[in-house]
Each structure stands twice: as structure tokens, then as C-alpha cells.
Design an enzyme around this catalytic site. Structure first.
Site, mmCIF file in Angstrom:
data_model
loop_
_atom_site.group_PDB
_atom_site.id
_atom_site.type_symbol
_atom_site.label_atom_id
_atom_site.label_comp_id
_atom_site.label_asym_id
_atom_site.label_seq_id
_atom_site.Cartn_x
_atom_site.Cartn_y
_atom_site.Cartn_z
ATOM 1 N N ASP A 223 0.903 -1.138 0.000
ATOM 2 C CA ASP A 223 0.000 0.000 0.000
ATOM 3 C C ASP A 223 0.946 1.192 0.000
ATOM 4 O OD1 ASP A 223 -1.397 2.271 0.814
ATOM 5 O OD2 ASP A 223 -2.943 1.049 1.728
ATOM 6 N N HIS A 224 1.075 1.873 -1.135
ATOM 7 C CA HIS A 224 2.174 2.844 -1.236
ATOM 8 C C HIS A 224 2.036 3.994 -0.237
ATOM 9 C CE1 HIS A 224 -0.514 5.125 -3.907
ATOM 10 N NE2 HIS A 224 0.276 6.165 -3.728
ATOM 11 N N HIS B 44 -5.706 2.875 1.430
ATOM 12 C CA HIS B 44 -4.897 4.006 1.906
ATOM 13 C C HIS B 44 -5.497 4.691 3.153
ATOM 14 C CE1 HIS B 44 -2.997 3.222 -1.815
ATOM 15 N NE2 HIS B 44 -3.703 4.015 -2.586
HETATM 16 C C1 BG6 Z 1 -3.756 4.788 -6.161
HETATM 17 C C2 BG6 Z 1 -5.138 4.867 -6.752
HETATM 18 O O1 BG6 Z 1 -3.670 3.708 -5.273
HETATM 19 O O2 BG6 Z 1 -3.467 5.989 -5.463
HETATM 20 C C3 BG6 Z 1 -5.270 6.075 -7.649
HETATM 21 O O3 BG6 Z 1 -5.405 3.686 -7.488
HETATM 22 C C4 BG6 Z 1 -4.852 7.328 -6.941
HETATM 23 O O4 BG6 Z 1 -6.597 6.193 -8.142
HETATM 24 C C5 BG6 Z 1 -3.485 7.144 -6.279
HETATM 25 O O5 BG6 Z 1 -4.790 8.376 -7.886
HETATM 26 C C6 BG6 Z 1 -3.143 8.326 -5.406
HETATM 27 O O6 BG6 Z 1 -1.827 8.197 -4.952
HETATM 28 P P1 BG6 Z 1 -0.965 9.467 -4.551
HETATM 29 O O7 BG6 Z 1 0.284 8.900 -3.996
HETATM 30 O O8 BG6 Z 1 -0.777 10.271 -5.792
HETATM 31 O O9 BG6 Z 1 -1.774 10.194 -3.534
#
Ligand code: BG6
Length: 501
Positions: A183-184, A246
């Protein structure tokens, strides 16, 4: 200082996809520039497309050039990186590709004179995961429990049942200790800092509970629309795409009990406890606690943008939500009856991710009414992006002869304090997989508990199609009902102050 990483071979399945181009290649290149990659490191791209290693390298170079904030790329350092890249084309359902991988691993280890960690990174659509996992298993590539690791990207299933099925497929071939579910958001520096802020300081924890905290708000807003991902998004929607993973992960870090030690399983146990304590949402309460929205056409920073239903790959009568807000309760001693409001959406006015922990009002107002006209409750704001900062709002006396209170902020900014570039989430997470540290990755029970908490909303929404979509204009803060979710409780969303310029 370079970390003690053993020789590593990273194999990316689906290496012609967006993720490798936008995130993985730039992150790996940055790690090379920071001298964080081990001396013996190789990356093998795997995909269906037939192409030469040079063509593959060129694609990754474009990705690094476009998405790496490392300035102009030096040909010498790129050359050093390119030497580590190779490419194998093949069909993931054909055993031949796994034999080719085995051959390549043996060649590299022979050349290095050392065994290596084998990382299988699935940057693929979910539909092919089972095939790859079985292919790896059949070729014996998962056998070494210490050296073979698999990285799985979200979505982890489409609902609770499919997440359970996916976990069972993974664990027929790999041990849980070998599985790294990404989960980044957990790799973002400020998200990790939540634990340091809470548990490395004596100051905040004594007031971190229902006696002092009125409510918590978690906002992840995006300015972008669905872009070219309509086909994926039509099967997902904001609740699945963002909240299930997230935002729920952020919630667990705000709400978890202190860990006894900084151990991956200990931390994950504490997070699972939070998810399991989420008050079950009964079907009849869904409309009370959850709001969905879909963007219509509008203007973003002066430019006209289309409605979601006019985006490529999207059905003209799509019922998919691009905005979701939910109110959750964590039923335990610490949090009983403290609402957690979560919201996320696309085409909102600002790109920002932030958490607001709002404290209860003072028990007694001793100041004259006139002095306290602009009085506000205390809150802590944790900015995750685009700024990385933590602020504490409190009241101060305005200078002057008369007594006037005004809210002011104590602010800590990563950039200003550490004067260093904050590492990208994927850089942190890739390093952690190489090190075998699973602290920032999701365990099977975490994923399942999160799905479980949200299933009543997903079921209710699937049963009852929305009648008012699109119900918010691009460039606005979402549907009116999202405001009501808070105002009916006598609260309101705080507009995040930290916006991308
Ligand atoms: C991803 C989603 O996990 O996270 C995307 O699939 C979203 O829809 C993205 O745009 C948002 O990531 P960040 O790091 O740009 O907030």
C-alpha cells in the site's frame, strides 16, 4: 549510508505497464543515484511484448526522465543503471517463461559468485495473479523461504470473498513471511512519522483518546480525474480504490495502541486490533454514515474538464463513485464514540492528503466573549502531501492593549527542518522488500479486516444504484451530502491548508 542489502534480483511481471514506467523505474534509478542499491543488483522486466533489451531500457529511461525528480539525467549514471536491466518476453501461463527465469537467476548468481534474494514483483492486473503464483510454484521458484519474496500490488481483491480467495492462492505457494502486499501510502514519510510522533514523544499520547479528542478527519483529495484508467476504475470506485486501503491504513496508525517493540508483526497486530474494533455498519445505517458522489463536468484551474461519464472507458450511465465519505467508530476503551470521518475524491479543488485530530473545547471559557470571538478548538494537522508537515493549532493573545485571542500554528515542516528531499514512497518500499522488512506491508488479516468493515456499504451501494449522479461539479469539494455528514453532527470538514501550488 548504504543499507546492508544482499545481492538482489528483482523480477517485474507486467513491466511494460504504467506502474513500472511511472513509479518503479524512477524509484530504482533514484536509489542508484543515492547509492542505496546493493553492488550486485539486477532487474528483469517480464511481459508479453517481444522487444529487445535496448527497447526495454529506452522505455524505462523515458519513465525515469519523466517522473524522477532527480534533475537532468546523466548518461554515465543512466548507463550504469541500464547495465542492470534485462528483459524476458513470454506468456505468464506458459511454463517456459519460468524456466527462462530459472536460467537467468542461475547465470546471474554464477557471475556474482553469490546467491541472491529473488523478488517477484507483480505489477499486473489482478486477473493474472493466480496464474503467475502457480507458475512460480511449479517451477520451484518459491521454495527458498528466506530468499524468495513476492510483492503484490493493490487491489487486493474486489471484496472480502475475493480477498480471502487471493490470500489463499498466495499462501498455497508462499509463506506469509514471503508476501509483501504494497500500500504505497505506508511508504510515505509523513505516514511513517505518525508512529514517531505518537510513540516517541511523551507529550501527545496522554491526550490521545476519547477524553480529549472530539473527532478525527482524514482527507485524501485529488485534482486529477480518472485519466486513462476508466476501464479499471469502472470496477473499483473511490471506496475500493482509496478508502479500503490508503485511508483505512492511515486510520489504523492514528488509532492503534502503542506497540511494545518496533517489530513488523507487533505493529501489524496493533493495526489489526483497530480494524477489528470498527463498529459494524448495519445495512439500514449505510445512508447515515456513507456518502458517494460522481464528478460532473467543470473547471479545474480555469480549464474545462469533462464529466466522469464522458471519460474514456467509462459507461455513459456509470453508477461508479469518484467520491466517497464515511463515518466510522472504533469501539474500544480509547476511542468509544469518537467519530472518524474519512473522505476522498477525484476532481476536487486541491491535491492534498491530511489528517486532522480535533480536540474537545476547553471545559470552561474564562475569557470575555469579545476576546474569544475567533476562538477555535485545538487541533493537530498532519500533512502527508504535497507538503510534509505537522502543525498544532492553539490560541494566543493578539499583541495590543485589549484582550483578543486568535488561533495560531506551531508548525514542523520536513523540508525546512531536514533540508533534504523526502524519499518517494516506492523507494522506501522497494528497499524494505530487499531488506525483508515487512513492517510497512499489509498482512492478510489486515486486508481482510478492512474489507470486512466496509462490505455493508459496498453491498448497499451495489444494490441501490445512485439516482443523482453526477452530483458534484469538478473543482468543488464533493456532493452536498458529504457536508451534511458532518454538519448533522455539529461539525464541519476543515479545508486542508496545505495545497499544491
Ligand atoms: C492509487 C489509486 O492507489 O493511489 C489512484 O489507485 C490514486 O486512483 C493514487 O490516484 C493516489 O496516490 P498518490 O500517492 O498520488 O496520492
Amino acid at each position: 549510508m548504504a543499507l546492508p542489502i544482499k545481492p538482489t534480483i528483482l523480477m517485474i511481471f507486467g513491466s511494460m505497464g504504467d506502474l513500472t514506467w511511472r513509479k518503479l523505474a524512477p524509484a530504482l534509478y533514484n536509489l542508484l543515484l543515492d547509492r542505496q542499491l546493493p553492488e550486485h543488483f539486477a532487474m528483469i522486466g517480464l511481459d508479453l511484448k517481444e522487444q529487445s533489451p535496448e527497447e526495454f531500457q529506452q522505455r524505462l529511461k523515458d519513465g525515469a526522465n519523466n517522473f524522477c525528480d532527480c534533475g537532468k539525467m546523466g548518461e554515465k549514471t543512466w548507463g550504469e543503471f541500464a547495465e542492470k536491466l534485462s528483459y524476458l518476453s513470454g506468456d505468464f501461463s506458459n511454463p517456459e517463461i519460468y524456466q527462462a527465469i530459472n536460467g537467468k537467476l542461475a547465470d546471474l548468481e554464477k557471475e556474482w559468485g553469490s546467491p541472491a534474494t529473488h523478488i517477484f514483483y507483480l505489477a499486473t492486473p489482478p486477473g493474472i495473479v493466480e496464474t503467475i503464483v502457480h507458475g512460480l510454484g511449479a517451477a520451484g521458484l518459491a521454495n527458498d523461504k528466506r530468499r524468495a519474496r513476492i510483492v503484490v500490488e493493490k487491489p487486493f481483491g474486489h471484496d472480502l470473498a475475493s480477498a480471502v480467495a487471493l490470500n489463499s492462492i498466495l499462501t498455497t505457494v508462499f509463506d506469509e513471511t514471503q508476501i509483501f502486499r504494497i500500500d504505497h501510502y505506508l511508504g510515505k514519510e509523513t505516514v511513517q512519522n505518525i508512529l514517531a510522533f505518537r510513540f516517541a514523544n511523551a507529550l501527545f499520547e496522554p491526550v490521545w483518546d476519547r477524553r480529549y479528542i472530539d473527532h478525527v478527519q482524514i482527507t485524501v483529495s485529488e485534482q486529477v480525474g480518472v485519466e486513462h484508467r476508466g476501464a479499471y476504475y469502472e470496477h473499483a470506485g473511490a471506496l475500493r480504490d482509496m478508502i479500503q486501503n490508503h485511508l483505512m491504513q492511515i486510520l489504523t496508525m492514528i488509532a492503534m495502541e502503542p506497540m511494545v517493540s518496533f517489530d513488523a508483526n507487533e505493529i501489524r497486530n496493533k493495526k489489526v486490533d483497530v480494524l477489528k474494533a470498527i463498529r459494524p455498519i448495519t445495512q439500514d445505517l449505510v445512508d447515515e454514515v456513507a456518502v458517494r458522489g460522481q464528478y460532473g463536468a467543470g473547471k479545474m484551474e480555469g480549464e474545462k474538464v469533462p464529466a466522469y461519464r464522458s471519460e474514456p472507458g467509462v459507461a455513459p450511465d456509470s453508477p461508479i463513485e469518484t467520491f466517497a465519505a464515511v463515518k466510522l467508530f472504533v469501539d474500544n476503551w480509547r476511542w468509544q464514540d469518537v467519530p472518524f470521518y474519512l473522505r476522498t475524491g477525484k476532481r476536487l479543488p486541491a491535491r492534498t492528503s491530511c489528517v486532522i485530530i480535533q480536540f474537545r473545547p476547553v471545559p470552561h471559557q474564562s475569557f470575555p466573549k469579545m476576546a474569544a470571538q475567533t476562538w477555535q478548538p485545538n487541533y493537530i494537522m498532519i500533512d502527508i502531501q504535497p507538503q510534509e508537515a505537522i502543525s498544532l493549532r492553539f490560541q494566543a493573545k493578539q499583541p495590543g492593549a485589549s484582550l483578543h485571542l486568535t488561533p495560531v500554528d506551531l508548525r514542523f515542516s520536513y523540508q525546512e527542518t531536514f533540508k533534504t528531499k523526502v524519499r518517494e514512497a516506492y523507494e522506501t518500499l522497494l528497499l524494505d522488500v530487499m531488506l525483508g522488512d515487512a513492517t510497512l506491508f499489509m498482512r492478510a488479516d489486515q486486508v481482510e479486516a478492512s474489507w470486512s468493515a466496509l462490505m455493508p456499504i459496498l453491498n448497499a451501494w451495489a444494490e441501490q444504484k445512485p439516482s443523482d449522479f453526477p452530483n458534484y461539479r469538478s473543482g468543488s469539494w464533493g456532493p452536498k451530502a458529504a457536508e451534511k455528514l458532518m454538519t448533522k453532527d455539529g461539525r464541519s470538514w476543515m479545508e486542508p491548508v496545505s495545497k499544491e501550488n
